[in-house]
Design an enzyme around this catalytic site. Structure first.
Site, mmCIF file in Angstrom:
data_model
loop_
_atom_site.group_PDB
_atom_site.id
_atom_site.type_symbol
_atom_site.label_atom_id
_atom_site.label_comp_id
_atom_site.label_asym_id
_atom_site.label_seq_id
_atom_site.Cartn_x
_atom_site.Cartn_y
_atom_site.Cartn_z
ATOM 1 C CG ASP A 20 -36.038 -37.039 -19.792
ATOM 2 O OD1 ASP A 20 -35.473 -35.830 -19.325
ATOM 3 O OD2 ASP A 20 -36.397 -36.905 -21.042
ATOM 4 C CB ALA A 28 -31.471 -30.709 -22.986
ATOM 5 C CG HIS A 154 -31.168 2.803 -20.378
ATOM 6 N ND1 HIS A 154 -32.767 2.425 -20.333
ATOM 7 C CD2 HIS A 154 -31.324 3.985 -21.049
ATOM 8 C CE1 HIS A 154 -33.349 3.334 -21.012
ATOM 9 N NE2 HIS A 154 -32.423 4.207 -21.392
HETATM 10 C C1 LIG Z 1 -39.765 -32.692 -28.899
HETATM 11 C C2 LIG Z 1 -39.008 -32.548 -27.508
HETATM 12 C C3 LIG Z 1 -38.661 -31.067 -27.155
HETATM 13 C C4 LIG Z 1 -37.684 -30.986 -26.376
HETATM 14 N N1 LIG Z 1 -37.248 -29.741 -26.048
HETATM 15 C C5 LIG Z 1 -36.641 -29.539 -25.293
HETATM 16 C C6 LIG Z 1 -36.009 -28.085 -25.038
HETATM 17 O O1 LIG Z 1 -36.136 -27.191 -25.913
HETATM 18 N N2 LIG Z 1 -35.112 -27.687 -23.850
HETATM 19 C C7 LIG Z 1 -34.871 -28.736 -23.099
HETATM 20 O O2 LIG Z 1 -34.155 -28.571 -22.127
HETATM 21 N N3 LIG Z 1 -35.418 -30.099 -23.201
HETATM 22 C C8 LIG Z 1 -36.045 -30.285 -24.270
HETATM 23 N N4 LIG Z 1 -36.648 -31.550 -24.442
HETATM 24 C C9 LIG Z 1 -36.327 -32.544 -23.317
HETATM 25 C C10 LIG Z 1 -34.823 -33.098 -23.497
HETATM 26 O O3 LIG Z 1 -35.028 -33.610 -24.890
HETATM 27 C C11 LIG Z 1 -34.886 -34.427 -22.667
HETATM 28 O O4 LIG Z 1 -34.934 -33.848 -20.999
HETATM 29 C C12 LIG Z 1 -33.409 -34.922 -22.448
HETATM 30 O O5 LIG Z 1 -33.344 -35.151 -23.941
HETATM 31 C C13 LIG Z 1 -33.049 -36.062 -21.659
HETATM 32 O O6 LIG Z 1 -31.921 -36.400 -21.613
HETATM 33 P P1 LIG Z 1 -31.511 -38.063 -21.472
HETATM 34 O O7 LIG Z 1 -30.042 -38.163 -21.386
HETATM 35 O O8 LIG Z 1 -32.191 -38.448 -20.210
HETATM 36 O O9 LIG Z 1 -32.273 -38.968 -22.673
HETATM 37 P P2 LIG Z 1 -32.158 -38.701 -23.934
HETATM 38 O O10 LIG Z 1 -31.682 -37.390 -24.540
HETATM 39 O O11 LIG Z 1 -33.450 -39.206 -24.835
HETATM 40 O O12 LIG Z 1 -31.161 -39.883 -24.441
HETATM 41 C C14 LIG Z 1 -31.344 -41.156 -24.168
HETATM 42 C C15 LIG Z 1 -30.539 -41.857 -25.222
HETATM 43 O O13 LIG Z 1 -30.635 -43.562 -25.089
HETATM 44 C C16 LIG Z 1 -30.807 -44.047 -26.236
HETATM 45 N N5 LIG Z 1 -31.519 -45.372 -25.882
HETATM 46 C C17 LIG Z 1 -32.658 -45.607 -25.560
HETATM 47 N N6 LIG Z 1 -32.799 -47.003 -25.197
HETATM 48 C C18 LIG Z 1 -31.680 -47.441 -25.534
HETATM 49 C C19 LIG Z 1 -31.274 -48.798 -25.629
HETATM 50 N N7 LIG Z 1 -32.170 -49.689 -25.032
HETATM 51 N N8 LIG Z 1 -29.806 -49.072 -25.768
HETATM 52 C C20 LIG Z 1 -28.928 -48.048 -26.355
HETATM 53 N N9 LIG Z 1 -29.204 -46.756 -26.183
HETATM 54 C C21 LIG Z 1 -30.590 -46.576 -25.798
HETATM 55 C C22 LIG Z 1 -31.746 -43.044 -27.054
HETATM 56 O O14 LIG Z 1 -31.446 -43.544 -28.397
HETATM 57 C C23 LIG Z 1 -31.009 -41.664 -26.659
HETATM 58 O O15 LIG Z 1 -29.900 -41.479 -27.771
HETATM 59 C C24 LIG Z 1 -37.568 -32.028 -25.373
HETATM 60 C C25 LIG Z 1 -38.089 -33.305 -25.514
HETATM 61 C C26 LIG Z 1 -38.855 -33.459 -26.438
HETATM 62 C C27 LIG Z 1 -39.442 -34.938 -26.811
#
Ligand SMILES: Cc1cc2nc3c(=O)[nH]c(=O)nc-3n(C[C@H](O)[C@H](O)[C@H](O)COP(=O)(O)OP(=O)(O)OC[C@H]3O[C@@H](n4cnc5c(N)ncnc54)[C@H](O)[C@@H]3O)c2cc1C
Length: 175
Positions: A20, A28, A154
């Site tokens: 993100d 995800a 089909h």
């Molecule tokens: C309610 C909801 C539903 C969703 N449903 C879907 C879906 O169905 N399908 C889909 O593809 N996507 C979905 N998403 C989006 C998806 O969850 C995100 O795009 C994805 O998780 C992004 O991954 P990431 O690794 O960037 O961040 P994240 O998965 O948020 O991982 C970031 C990590 O960093 C950790 N962190 C944060 N700050 C710190 C710090 N200072 N020190 C150490 N660790 C830290 C957090 O605890 C977390 O574990 C959804 C999101 C939400 C909010």
């Protein structure tokens, strides 16, 4: 390892970001794929490859489900001469009727010049599973001819994907 101007040793550091934090689409599977690419790059593997965000499917798990990949018809047309698509909705999924979800819609967008699949948009039963067929087709730069010549089983929901391409060109067989 590198050396600073005053001759002291310095460790080279690189900062990588995925998910993100990097930008849309905020999904995800996009984050996970970027994570793999990032680690492959750090490990110096030649499997590291650029990620084309246009080939990432987006899914909404509502009822009926919604799934989409690539350009919409409107976005395709913004692309000038390249972007004239020939989309057509397809209704009445026979398997959808059997599943109690008869509402359906598939729209495919193709490049008018090359026939390349530019986008696909689906509403209906299990479309979050079906969209992967179009994701593979799009990643392989498949054309409308190749999709029309592909045999779909089909009776399945996937048949409506075939029908949508036929409908956009030669005419659907079952609509
Ligand atoms: C309610 C909801 C539903 C969703 N449903 C879907 C879906 O169905 N399908 C889909 O593809 N996507 C979905 N998403 C989006 C998806 O969850 C995100 O795009 C994805 O998780 C992004 O991954 P990431 O690794 O960037 O961040 P994240 O998965 O948020 O991982 C970031 C990590 O960093 C950790 N962190 C944060 N700050 C710190 C710090 N200072 N020190 C150490 N660790 C830290 C957090 O605890 C977390 O574990 C959804 C999101 C939400 C909010």
């Amino acid at each position: 390892m590198s050396w600073s101007m005053n001759g002291s040793k310095q460790t080279s550091r690189a900062c990588f970001a995925i998910g993100d934090l990097v930008g849309a689409p905020w999904l995800a599977h996009k984050a996970m794929h970027e994570g793999v690419i990032c680690v492959e790059h750090i490990a110096g593997l030649n499997t590291a490859h650029p990620l084309d965000v246009r080939n990432i499917p987006g899914c909404t798990y509502c009822r009926p489900q919604v799934a989409s990949i690539g350009l919409t018809e409107a976005k395709a047309k913004e692309g000038g001469p390249r972007g004239a698509g020939r989309p057509l909705p397809v209704h009445r999924q026979w398997q959808g009727i059997a599943l109690g979800e008869p509402e359906g819609f598939v729209k495919t967008v193709f490049d008018a010049k090359t026939g390349e699949l530019l986008g696909a948009h689906m509403i209906g039963a299990e479309v979050t599973e079906l969209i992967q067929g179009f994701a593979i087709a799009k990643a392989l730069e498949t054309t409308e001819q190749e999709l029309m010549r592909t045999v779909f089983p089909h009776p399945t929901l996937s048949e409506m994907m075939h029908e949508s391409v036929l409908a956009a060109y030669t005419g659907a067989l079952h609509i």
